[in-house]
Design an enzyme around this catalytic site. Structure first.
Site, PDB file in Angstrom:
ATOM      1  N   ASP A  61      12.871 -16.990  -3.299  1.00 27.66           N
ATOM      2  CA  ASP A  61      13.185 -17.527  -4.629  1.00 27.66           C
ATOM      3  C   ASP A  61      12.054 -18.397  -5.171  1.00 27.66           C
ATOM      4  O   ASP A  61      11.115 -18.738  -4.459  1.00 27.66           O
ATOM      5  CB  ASP A  61      14.521 -18.289  -4.599  1.00 27.66           C
ATOM      6  CG  ASP A  61      14.656 -19.232  -3.404  1.00 27.66           C
ATOM      7  OD1 ASP A  61      13.644 -19.523  -2.740  1.00 27.66           O
ATOM      8  OD2 ASP A  61      15.772 -19.681  -3.143  1.00 27.66           O
ATOM      9  N   ASP A 128      26.618 -26.151  -1.203  1.00 28.97           N
ATOM     10  CA  ASP A 128      27.674 -25.448  -1.948  1.00 28.97           C
ATOM     11  C   ASP A 128      27.833 -23.997  -1.455  1.00 28.97           C
ATOM     12  O   ASP A 128      28.520 -23.203  -2.079  1.00 28.97           O
ATOM     13  CB  ASP A 128      27.388 -25.472  -3.468  1.00 28.97           C
ATOM     14  CG  ASP A 128      26.074 -24.772  -3.843  1.00 28.97           C
ATOM     15  OD1 ASP A 128      25.366 -24.276  -2.936  1.00 28.97           O
ATOM     16  OD2 ASP A 128      25.767 -24.724  -5.045  1.00 28.97           O
ATOM     17  N   HIS A 130      25.326 -21.780  -1.061  1.00 32.88           N
ATOM     18  CA  HIS A 130      24.366 -20.792  -1.581  1.00 32.88           C
ATOM     19  C   HIS A 130      23.385 -20.322  -0.508  1.00 32.88           C
ATOM     20  O   HIS A 130      23.084 -21.054   0.439  1.00 32.88           O
ATOM     21  CB  HIS A 130      23.636 -21.302  -2.835  1.00 32.88           C
ATOM     22  CG  HIS A 130      22.600 -22.361  -2.651  1.00 32.88           C
ATOM     23  ND1 HIS A 130      22.687 -23.611  -3.233  1.00 32.88           N
ATOM     24  CD2 HIS A 130      21.424 -22.365  -1.997  1.00 32.88           C
ATOM     25  CE1 HIS A 130      21.614 -24.318  -2.940  1.00 32.88           C
ATOM     26  NE2 HIS A 130      20.830 -23.590  -2.171  1.00 32.88           N
ATOM     27  N   GLU A 135      23.998 -19.031  -6.338  1.00 30.94           N
ATOM     28  CA  GLU A 135      24.985 -20.101  -6.451  1.00 30.94           C
ATOM     29  C   GLU A 135      26.399 -19.528  -6.423  1.00 30.94           C
ATOM     30  O   GLU A 135      26.582 -18.309  -6.577  1.00 30.94           O
ATOM     31  CB  GLU A 135      24.746 -20.849  -7.773  1.00 30.94           C
ATOM     32  CG  GLU A 135      23.415 -21.588  -7.840  1.00 30.94           C
ATOM     33  CD  GLU A 135      23.396 -22.887  -7.034  1.00 30.94           C
ATOM     34  OE1 GLU A 135      24.022 -22.949  -5.971  1.00 30.94           O
ATOM     35  OE2 GLU A 135      22.741 -23.835  -7.496  1.00 30.94           O
TER      36      GLU A 135
HETATM   37  C1  GLP Z   1      17.080 -24.480  -1.654  1.00 22.79           C
HETATM   38  C2  GLP Z   1      16.588 -23.071  -1.352  1.00 22.79           C
HETATM   39  C3  GLP Z   1      17.438 -22.407  -0.321  1.00 22.79           C
HETATM   40  C4  GLP Z   1      17.609 -23.332   0.874  1.00 22.79           C
HETATM   41  C5  GLP Z   1      18.300 -24.588   0.438  1.00 22.79           C
HETATM   42  C6  GLP Z   1      18.574 -25.551   1.577  1.00 22.79           C
HETATM   43  O1  GLP Z   1      18.133 -24.507  -2.546  1.00 22.79           O
HETATM   44  N1  GLP Z   1      16.547 -22.264  -2.503  1.00 22.79           N
HETATM   45  O2  GLP Z   1      16.822 -21.195   0.080  1.00 22.79           O
HETATM   46  O3  GLP Z   1      18.389 -22.682   1.847  1.00 22.79           O
HETATM   47  O4  GLP Z   1      17.441 -25.197  -0.506  1.00 22.79           O
HETATM   48  O5  GLP Z   1      17.507 -26.435   1.724  1.00 22.79           O
HETATM   49  P1  GLP Z   1      17.337 -27.493   2.870  1.00 22.79           P
HETATM   50  O6  GLP Z   1      16.851 -26.739   4.050  1.00 22.79           O
HETATM   51  O7  GLP Z   1      16.302 -28.449   2.333  1.00 22.79           O
HETATM   52  O8  GLP Z   1      18.645 -28.133   3.095  1.00 22.79           O
END
Ligand code: GLP
Length: 248
Positions: A61, A128, A130, A135
């Protein structure tokens, strides 16, 4: 679904590292799907020791409106944590400044198919539920496309932006359906803040309300958790027993 629960978060990183190492030993020109976020940082620090020069990567992403040299873009994240140390044969990233977003997203999917599809897809999880930037409410059959972030995700990701700079509203993300085509999905989660999302993803119903729950329908998914992230799982002791017995 293989569920591996470890007492410490460095064991989560270590197990994920070994899965990737094994993947590359079996197939040097593997296609790896890469994620971003704090969860992946210690893993990428370990991956720098591997020879990735035969492998191809596709990132999940990117924020819309950020150029790839913006310090908060996922392109910059990848350079900081991995690409500057260990180059892939080819690295594909979504372009947050693409002028024709639909065409760009379709081309990204086409390129993935031309490269033979993703062999191993790394995933984190948002609180949440995702995966990537899919989302709640994302179709479980969705493909790479434009999405709008929830206020919860924008707030969670604000820590990666300098104060005063807004987290973009819009993002480009591989779809849940795109992710589900990877041959092996590997989801990592650390810490108590992920416990509820992990519980809903693994032990709740399959629902677009929790996009990570789609992985229940995937033929080969490994979920790697530390004790805190696994703390709300009803069957956590059973999962540990199953995992231990597989390693005997
Ligand atoms: C972002 C990314 C996700 C990732 C999420 C969790 O939203 N787009 O791909 O899984 O963060 O991030 P973290 O590892 O910092 O909790």
């Amino acid at each position: 679904m293989d569920i591996a629960i470890f007492d410490a978060s460095d064991e989560v990183t270590n197990y994920a590292f070994r899965l990737i190492q094994h993947q590359l030993e079996c197939k040097q020109d593997s296609v790896l799907g890469l994620a971003t976020g704090a969860t992946m940082e210690p893993l990428y620090a370990r991956l720098r020791s591997l020879d990735l020069s035969g492998a191809i990567s596709f990132n999940l992403d990117e924020y819309v409106g950020l150029s790839n040299d913006h310090p908060c873009s996922y392109a910059a994240y990848m350079r900081t944590h991995l690409f500057s140390y260990s180059a892939f044969k080819e690295s594909h990233l979504l372009d947050g400044l693409a002028s024709d977003i639909d065409e760009h997203c379709s081309e990204y999917e086409r390129r993935m198919v031309e490269c033979g599809g993703v062999d191993l897809q790394l995933l984190g999880i948002g609180s949440d539920g995702h995966i990537a930037f899919n989302e709640p409410g994302s179709s479980l059959a969705s493909r790479t496309r434009l999405k709008v972030l929830t206020p919860m995700t924008r707030e969670a990701n604000a820590k990666h932006f300098p104060s005063g700079e807004e987290v973009p509203n819009f993002v480009l993300t591989m779809g849940v359906g795109t992710i589900m085509q990877a041959r092996h999905c590997v989801l990592l989660a650390h810490g108590e803040s992920k416990a509820e999302a992990v519980e809903r993803a693994l032990e709740g119903g399959v629902s677009a309300f929790c996009p990570a729950s789609a992985l229940q329908m995937h033929p080969k998914t490994t979920v790697i958790l530390d004790r805190e992230a696994a703390s709300r799982l009803k069957l956590k002791d059973y999962y540990r027993t199953v995992f231990e017995s597989r390693r005997l």
